[in-house]
Each structure stands twice: as structure tokens, then as C-alpha cells.
Design a protein around this motif. Structure first.
Motif, PDB file in Angstrom:
ATOM      1  N   ARG A   1      -7.761   3.416   7.686  1.00  0.00           N
ATOM      2  CA  ARG A   1      -8.038   4.350   6.590  1.00  0.00           C
ATOM      3  C   ARG A   1      -7.482   5.748   6.862  1.00  0.00           C
ATOM      4  NH1 ARG A   1     -14.486   4.516   7.278  1.00  0.00           N
ATOM      5  NH2 ARG A   1     -14.092   2.308   7.066  1.00  0.00           N
ATOM      6  N   HIS A   2      -7.265   6.077   8.161  1.00  0.00           N
ATOM      7  CA  HIS A   2      -6.758   7.419   8.485  1.00  0.00           C
ATOM      8  C   HIS A   2      -5.366   7.647   7.905  1.00  0.00           C
ATOM      9  CE1 HIS A   2     -10.282   7.853  10.806  1.00  0.00           C
ATOM     10  NE2 HIS A   2      -9.993   6.778  11.518  1.00  0.00           N
ATOM     11  N   ARG A   3      -4.645   6.540   7.767  1.00  0.00           N
ATOM     12  CA  ARG A   3      -3.302   6.651   7.185  1.00  0.00           C
ATOM     13  C   ARG A   3      -3.371   7.213   5.771  1.00  0.00           C
ATOM     14  NH1 ARG A   3       1.226   2.481   9.006  1.00  0.00           N
ATOM     15  NH2 ARG A   3       2.691   3.674   7.762  1.00  0.00           N
ATOM     16  N   ILE A   4      -4.345   6.715   5.049  1.00  0.00           N
ATOM     17  CA  ILE A   4      -4.521   7.169   3.666  1.00  0.00           C
ATOM     18  C   ILE A   4      -5.050   8.597   3.674  1.00  0.00           C
ATOM     19  CG2 ILE A   4      -5.844   6.751   1.540  1.00  0.00           C
ATOM     20  CD1 ILE A   4      -3.728   4.684   2.133  1.00  0.00           C
TER      21      ILE A   4
ATOM     22  N   LEU B   1      -3.073  11.569   1.851  1.00  0.00           N
ATOM     23  CA  LEU B   1      -3.607  12.214   0.633  1.00  0.00           C
ATOM     24  C   LEU B   1      -4.433  13.466   0.933  1.00  0.00           C
ATOM     25  CD1 LEU B   1      -4.755   9.046  -1.362  1.00  0.00           C
ATOM     26  CD2 LEU B   1      -2.773  10.461  -1.824  1.00  0.00           C
ATOM     27  N   CYS B   2      -4.563  13.794   2.248  1.00  0.00           N
ATOM     28  CA  CYS B   2      -5.351  14.966   2.675  1.00  0.00           C
ATOM     29  C   CYS B   2      -6.756  14.912   2.084  1.00  0.00           C
ATOM     30  CB  CYS B   2      -4.693  16.269   2.247  1.00  0.00           C
ATOM     31  SG  CYS B   2      -3.050  16.437   2.847  1.00  0.00           S
TER      32      CYS B   2
ATOM     33  N   ASP C   1       0.849  -1.205   0.000  1.00  0.00           N
ATOM     34  CA  ASP C   1       0.000   0.000   0.000  1.00  0.00           C
ATOM     35  C   ASP C   1       0.881   1.249   0.000  1.00  0.00           C
ATOM     36  OD1 ASP C   1      -2.610  -1.213   0.099  1.00  0.00           O
ATOM     37  OD2 ASP C   1      -2.149  -1.811   2.151  1.00  0.00           O
ATOM     38  N   GLN C   2       1.971   1.187   0.765  1.00  0.00           N
ATOM     39  CA  GLN C   2       2.898   2.327   0.781  1.00  0.00           C
ATOM     40  C   GLN C   2       3.458   2.546  -0.636  1.00  0.00           C
ATOM     41  OE1 GLN C   2       3.541   4.588   3.287  1.00  0.00           O
ATOM     42  NE2 GLN C   2       4.576   5.623   1.583  1.00  0.00           N
ATOM     43  N   GLY C   3       3.734   1.423  -1.304  1.00  0.00           N
ATOM     44  CA  GLY C   3       4.225   1.498  -2.692  1.00  0.00           C
ATOM     45  C   GLY C   3       3.233   2.247  -3.581  1.00  0.00           C
TER      46      GLY C   3
END
Ligand SMILES: Nc1nc2c(ncn2[C@@H]2O[C@H](COP(=O)(O)OP(=O)(O)OP(=O)(O)O)[C@@H](O)[C@H]2O)c(=O)[nH]1
Ligand SMILES: [Mg+2]
Length: 459
Positions: free
Chosen positions: A354-357, A361-362, A309-311
Motif C-alpha cells: 500500500r505504501h506504493r500508492i 498519491l501523497c 494498478d500502475q495503469g
């Protein structure tokens, strides 16, 4: 080109009830006369305008087909030349044989678009109207057809003529040399700036109607990308499988959302792999990403955020940077139009943060379940949120890059010179700017060689 008589097959070459060839030019009647025997007319050169003539086409004394000719003389025809429509039976063989006969008789072979060029050349329509009617043929949605027919009807051309009138008004007051007119010029300039600004705002809609945005579905393997494209298209188009690495080749389809066409592309999942075929699939994914306007970035709700996902986030970041230099389509409204983070498999227990995303991505994520077809309304809303999709009849809309660039140039000229024109001291340089503005609008309205070439490149 004015002396040339051209023949163009204007119906698609294929199986169908009827086929049509248009012959247009000064020798149209002479040419068709040599291969036509009419029932009610001995010499086609005596035919009346806007009348139908029944008869047969002959090649070397051999009957080729039964036809109905529509004869339209120069003054009545849309090409501005004598024109004969040969309506024959459909089918590739019939049509091409009659076409060959016409060529042997002296007609120059041409594509249907040459008829539009002739029309433009003979001042039957301006360049923008020609561009519009040409685009109608390629339109993929009803809204596209409506908007383009409005422009064919003269909506955009009319607005550009208004701009030209304003420019002439400014020229007039400059030439009068009356200082009291500087105030008037200020008002003219503001009006011009408003008209241009309004036109430029319509460009994102118009250009998306003629050149559909490419939307890529990107994510790690097994996130559910193929299931998503199938749910959007409404059929099992892409292969879905529980094993990661299923999609190798990409799959693309056209869809319409609120009348806006999109080309949607399902791709191979991105991850580190030693499998050569899968790696080749990923190369294709990057190629598709390169030509994309929008990305649906898919994450899997049933698995924790991981390196893959980081990729995906890293790839998105480089993509945004690469796109940054050419983001006029998004009208400078930020990147929220470009990437939609989607968390799929929301029917399963949440293990994904999902908060990571959202913080990366703001932007808030869109939660869906592709198997249950849940949550897609938000996705569709996002796709069209930058467009005003309500059809306003006869509204002028800019619909290609050529027009956009010329209007953007006019916008800069107006903004740069506004104060200068309203100042009291005028000189010949003011008139030069006025001339440049006029040339820019005229180029937009009438086309010129270099801008025509640019326009043709996009198809
Ligand atoms: N529970 C659940 N399963 C899903 C959902 N979407 C997809 N799946 C399942 O996830 C697996 C992978 O789906 P695909 O659509 O093939 O995933 P993909 O992202 O295209 O995978 P690759 O082509 O390998 O990159 C399949 O077994 C699907 O049935 C969903 O919304 N909910
Ligand atoms: Mg797949």
C-alpha cells in the motif's frame, strides 16, 4: 408576459388521488368561468379572493370532473396575477382533458416553472428566492431541502442586500468628498470583503446539494468495485463475480452521506484486453471518469501491485491534470478531496504494497473489506470532509454557479480596488467601480438574461 394568462399542471402527471392545474393571469376568472359550473356561485368572475368553490368542469355540455377551485386575486396570489387553482381528480386522462379545455378557452400552456417566472416578474419574489424554490423540487436530501428553504426564505438575498447597503455607504462618502471618510471607506471595504468571502465559502456545500458530486469507483478488474457499490447502496445492484471483466455497462445510484447527495458510479475494470465488449465497457468507464468530481480508486489487498494498478495511477494522473483547470469546487484545498485510494479485501492476507500508492498519491489509503462491510466509515468521512454538514438555520448559502461566478467577480473587484478607495484622491473612476459592484450584486439578486440561461443549462 404580463398580459398572458397561463395554465400549468403543477402535480406530476401520473396516477394519484388529486391533480392540480394553476391558471394565472388577467383573464384567469374569465377563462375558467367558461368551463365551470359552481354549486354556490353562478358567475366565477364574482368570486371572492382566498375562497374555495365546489363545482364541475364541463366540455361541450359534457361533465368532465368534479373540482374544487381555489380563487386567489392578484393582491393575494404568489404569482402577482389573478390565480385559480383547479383541484381535480388525479390521473393522466382527467388532468390532460381539463388542461386541454383550459387551452381551448384561451389559456396559454406553460410549465410550472413559468408560475415562478410570473412571480419574479411581478416582484413577488427575487430571482434568488425563485431559484431556491425551483431547486427544492429537485433536492435529494433533507439537508438540501432545509438549506434551500432557508434561501427561499431570503437568507442569501438578505445578505446580498447588506452588501448593497455597504456599497451605497461607500458611494455616499465618496460623493461627500471628505478626506476623513477615507478611513471609514476602508472599514466598509473590509466588511464587504468579509461578507463576500464568507458567502463564497458556502458555495461548495450549496452547489453539492443542488448538483450532486459524481463519484466513480475505478480499479482493475476483480478488485471488488461492484461489491463496494453494493455495500454502499445496501442491495445487490451490480453483478459480482469471481471472473475479472464482469462489469461491462456502468451502474449509477444516488446516495446520501450526512445529508450530502452523491451520484455513485460502478464501472468496468480497466486493463489491456482483446475482448471487444470489455473494451467497450472500458470506453464507458473513461466517459464516466471524465464527468466525475471524485474517484474511489480501488486496489486489491490479496494481489501484488502490478501493471494494471500502475495503469490506474496513470489514468488518475491524467484525470487530475485535465481537471486542474476547473477545480473551484474543491476550493483550492488540494486534491485530497478528489481521489480516495482504497485497498479492498483487507480480510485476506496482505500481498499488496500500500505504501506504493501512498507515495504515488501523497495520501494514506483507506483499508476496507467490501464483503464484510468493514472500514466504510472512513470512506464516508472522506466523501463529506470538505463540507460543513451541520444545518445552521437561516444561514445564507450560495447554491449555483451563476451566483458563485457573480460573487467571485465582486470579490475580485473589491480586492483590486481596496487600496484605491482608501487613498485620498478620488475621482469619477471610483464611482464607476462602485457602479460595477452594484450591478454585479443586482445581477445576482435579480438575474439577467445571460445568467439565467447559464443557470438553466445545468438541469
Ligand atoms: N475476500 C474478499 N473478496 C472480495 C471482496 N470484495 C470483493 N470480493 C470478491 O472479488 C471478486 C470480484 O468482485 P467484483 O465486485 O465483481 O469485482 P469488480 O472490481 O467489480 O470486477 P469487474 O467488474 O470484473 O471489474 C468476487 O468474487 C467478490 O466476491 C472483499 O472485500 N473480500
Ligand atoms: Mg464489477
Amino acid at each position: 408576459m404580463k398580459d398572458t394568462t397561463i395554465a400549468a399542471i403543477v402535480t406530476p402527471l401520473g396516477e394519484g388521488g388529486i391533480g392540480k392545474i394553476i391558471v394565472s393571469g388577467p383573464k384567469a376568472s374569465d377563462l375558467v368561468h367558461t368551463i365551470f359550473q359552481g354549486k354556490s356561485i353562478a358567475d366565477l368572475r364574482n368570486a371572492e379572493s382566498k375562497r374555495l368553490y365546489y363545482g364541475h368542469i364541463f366540455d361541450d355540455g359534457q361533465r368532465l370532473d368534479e373540482v374544487i377551485l381555489n380563487v386567489v386575486k392578484k393582491g393575494d396570489s404568489f404569482t402577482g396575477q389573478d390565480m385559480i387553482e383547479v383541484n381535480c381528480h388525479g390521473g393522466i386522462r382527467v388532468l390532460t382533458r381539463i388542461y386541454e379545455c383550459l387551452r381551448s378557452a384561451g389559456a396559454e400552456s406553460a410549465g410550472w416553472e413559468s408560475l415562478l417566472a410570473q412571480s419574479c416578474e411581478n416582484d413577488k419574489m427575487d430571482f434568488i428566492r425563485k431559484e431556491a424554490i425551483r431547486e427544492v423540487v429537485f433536492a435529494r436530501t433533507k439537508l438540501g431541502v432545509k438549506v434551500l428553504l432557508d434561501q427561499y426564505g431570503g437568507a442569501l438575498s438578505g445578505e446580498l442586500r447588506k452588501c448593497l447597503e455597504i456599497i451605497e455607504g461607500i458611494r455616499h462618502s465618496l460623493q461627500e468628498g471628505d478626506d476623513a471618510l477615507s478611513q471609514k471607506n476602508g472599514a466598509f471595504f473590509s466588511r464587504l470583503a468579509i461578507l463576500i468571502g464568507r458567502l463564497l465559502e458556502t458555495a461548495s456545500l450549496g452547489m453539492a446539494l443542488t448538483v450532486p458530486h459524481v463519484v466513480i469507483i475505478l480499479g482493475k478488474p476483480n478488485a471488488g468495485k461492484s461489491t463496494i457499490i453494493n455495500a454502499i447502496i445496501g442491495e445487490e445492484r451490480a453483478l459480482v463475480h469471481h471472473e475479472p471483466g464482469t462489469t461491462r455497462d456502468y451502474v449509477n445510484e444516488f446516495i446520501s452521506v450526512d445529508g450530502i447527495p452523491f451520484e455513485i458510479v460502478d464501472t468496468a475494470g480497466m486493463r489491456n484486453t482483446s475482448n471487444k465488449l470489455e473494451a467497450m465497457g472500458m470506453e464507458l468507464t473513461l466517459e464516466q471518469l471524465h464527468r466525475s468530481d471524485k474517484v474511489i480508486a480501488v486496489f486489491d489487498n490479496s494481489r501484488p501491485f502490478d501493471r494494471e494498478d500502475q495503469g490506474i495511477l496513470d489514468i488518475l494522473n491524467s484525470w487530475l491534470q485535465a481537471k486542474g483547470c476547473n477545480n473551484f469546487r474543491r476550493g483550492g484545498k488540494g486534491d485530497s478531496h478528489a481521489i480516495l485510494p482504497v485497498v479492498n479485501k483487507c480480510d485476506l492476507p496482505a500481498r499488496f504494497d500500500r505504501h506504493r500508492i501512498e507515495s504515488a498519491l501523497c495520501q494514506s489509503v483507506c483499508c476496507i473489506s467490501a464483503v464484510n462491510k468493514d472500514g466504510f466509515a472512513d470512506l464516508y468521512r472522506w466523501l463529506v470532509k470538505e463540507f460543513d454538514t451541520a444545518h445552521k438555520p437561516l444561514r445564507p448559502v450560495v447554491f449555483n454557479k451563476r451566483q458563485y461566478h457573480l460573487l467571485a467577480k465582486a470579490d475580485v473587484l473589491v480586492k483590486q480596488n481596496k487600496d484605491y478607495f482608501t487613498a485620498k484622491n478620488k475621482n469619477s473612476e471610483s464611482l464607476e467601480v462602485i457602479d460595477e459592484l452594484k450591478d454585479t450584486f443586482m445581477a445576482c439578486l435579480q438575474g439577467n438574461d445571460s445568467s439565467r440561461r447559464k443557470d438553466e443549462e445545468h438541469h
